[in-house]
Design a protein around this motif. Sequence first.
Motif, short mmCIF file in Angstrom:
data_model
loop_
_atom_site.label_atom_id
_atom_site.label_comp_id
_atom_site.label_asym_id
_atom_site.label_seq_id
_atom_site.Cartn_x
_atom_site.Cartn_y
_atom_site.Cartn_z
N LEU A 64 0.80 -1.22 0.00
CA LEU A 64 0.00 0.00 0.00
C LEU A 64 0.84 1.27 0.00
CD1 LEU A 64 -2.87 -0.99 2.48
CD2 LEU A 64 -2.67 -1.39 0.02
N GLY A 65 2.16 1.14 0.19
CA GLY A 65 3.02 2.31 0.15
C GLY A 65 2.78 3.27 1.29
N ILE A 66 2.52 2.73 2.48
CA ILE A 66 2.29 3.58 3.65
C ILE A 66 3.40 3.34 4.67
CG2 ILE A 66 -0.20 3.57 3.26
CD1 ILE A 66 -0.50 1.60 5.54
N SER A 67 3.52 4.26 5.62
CA SER A 67 4.61 4.17 6.60
C SER A 67 4.13 3.71 7.98
CB SER A 67 5.31 5.52 6.74
OG SER A 67 4.40 6.52 7.17
N VAL A 68 2.82 3.53 8.16
CA VAL A 68 2.28 3.12 9.46
C VAL A 68 2.81 1.73 9.80
CG1 VAL A 68 0.18 2.55 10.73
CG2 VAL A 68 0.22 4.54 9.20
N LYS A 69 3.39 1.59 10.99
CA LYS A 69 4.03 0.34 11.38
C LYS A 69 3.05 -0.73 11.87
CE LYS A 69 8.45 1.52 10.90
NZ LYS A 69 8.30 2.92 10.45
N ASP A 70 1.89 -0.30 12.40
CA ASP A 70 0.92 -1.25 12.94
C ASP A 70 -0.46 -0.93 12.41
OD1 ASP A 70 -0.19 -3.31 14.35
OD2 ASP A 70 0.46 -2.65 16.32
N ALA A 71 -0.63 -1.09 11.11
CA ALA A 71 -1.90 -0.76 10.46
C ALA A 71 -3.00 -1.75 10.82
CB ALA A 71 -1.71 -0.73 8.95
N THR A 72 -2.64 -2.90 11.38
CA THR A 72 -3.64 -3.90 11.75
C THR A 72 -4.12 -3.74 13.19
OG1 THR A 72 -1.95 -5.50 12.41
CG2 THR A 72 -2.66 -5.54 10.11
N ALA A 73 -3.58 -2.80 13.92
CA ALA A 73 -3.91 -2.63 15.34
C ALA A 73 -5.36 -2.18 15.52
CB ALA A 73 -2.97 -1.61 15.98
N GLY A 74 -5.96 -2.62 16.63
CA GLY A 74 -7.35 -2.30 16.89
C GLY A 74 -7.60 -1.40 18.07
N PHE A 75 -6.55 -0.84 18.65
CA PHE A 75 -6.69 0.12 19.75
C PHE A 75 -6.43 1.49 19.16
CE2 PHE A 75 -5.10 1.16 24.36
CZ PHE A 75 -6.35 1.68 24.66
N ARG A 76 -7.49 2.28 18.96
CA ARG A 76 -7.32 3.54 18.23
C ARG A 76 -8.46 4.51 18.55
NH1 ARG A 76 -7.62 1.62 12.03
NH2 ARG A 76 -5.86 0.31 12.68
N VAL A 77 -8.22 5.78 18.25
CA VAL A 77 -9.24 6.81 18.40
C VAL A 77 -9.25 7.68 17.15
CG1 VAL A 77 -9.29 6.88 20.92
CG2 VAL A 77 -7.62 8.29 19.70
N TYR A 78 -10.46 8.05 16.73
CA TYR A 78 -10.67 8.88 15.55
C TYR A 78 -11.35 10.18 15.95
CZ TYR A 78 -10.40 4.53 12.74
OH TYR A 78 -10.02 3.35 12.16
N ARG A 79 -11.01 11.24 15.25
CA ARG A 79 -11.83 12.44 15.31
C ARG A 79 -13.10 12.21 14.49
NH1 ARG A 79 -9.84 16.85 17.49
NH2 ARG A 79 -7.59 17.04 17.84
N ARG A 80 -14.18 12.80 14.92
CA ARG A 80 -15.44 12.69 14.19
C ARG A 80 -15.26 13.09 12.73
NH1 ARG A 80 -20.89 13.13 15.48
NH2 ARG A 80 -22.16 13.82 13.72
N ALA A 81 -14.56 14.21 12.51
CA ALA A 81 -14.39 14.71 11.14
C ALA A 81 -13.68 13.70 10.25
CB ALA A 81 -13.62 16.03 11.16
N ALA A 82 -12.78 12.90 10.82
CA ALA A 82 -12.07 11.89 10.03
C ALA A 82 -13.03 10.81 9.57
CB ALA A 82 -10.94 11.28 10.86
#
Length: 240
Positions: free
Chosen positions: A143-161
């Motif tokens: 996918l050409g991304i730099s995120v090291k743990d894209a499969t992780a499930g502990f996360r928070v999003y802003r509503r706007a995102a």
Amino acid sequence: MVIPTFNEADNLGWIVGRLRTARPDVEVLVVDDSSPDGTGELADRLAAEDAGVHVVHRTAKGGLGAAYLAGFDWALARGYDVVGEMDADGSHQPEQLHLLLDALGAADLVIGSRWIPGGSVVNWPRRRELLSRGGNLYVRILLGISVKDATAGFRVYRRAALEKIDLASVQSTGYVFQTDLVERCLRAGLTVREVPIEFVERVRGDSKMSGEVALESLRRITRWGLRNRREQLRARLRRD
């Protein structure tokens, strides 16, 4: 925080209690997929005792992604400005949630990462660690991304995102849902940050990861990677 459940009666009361103690200001939404072990009924009892706990009952086991989408829709419809994810099995420690929330001031999505400096896993066999690290490396390359743990499930999003990435078009149902949303955020120009966490393997109940789920993830990530390569090639041809 959205917590999807299927047969987590042994863990749900424990993890919800820890979360409400660690962050009394954070409300909980349990999304239960008609668990036959009574998880849904337990969630209802927790909600009856605590106004900060809510429950959505789904009529079938539709997969992790579908459960999260139901939770996101519920939260967005009720005006929450921040929406998070975490597992019900204790692998994501509520006492570390503040690390993610603190980082959200400079990001649209914050991921609790196992695979950046300072991150770690507890009680994982070497084989599983290699599988996770290898899977995330495959994601970064395809996918050409730099995120090291894209499969992780502990996360928070802003509503706007969440409003910007077109949740209605998401078709991922399994664990690849996590990678799907990371890529959507990045393609939309949003800021994604990772903070190190300690991930603890569950001590009660059975993991929902299976060979079929892993194959779905592999197929979809490969498809997305090929799509990205085609788009890059078309863009290059147009410039030429």
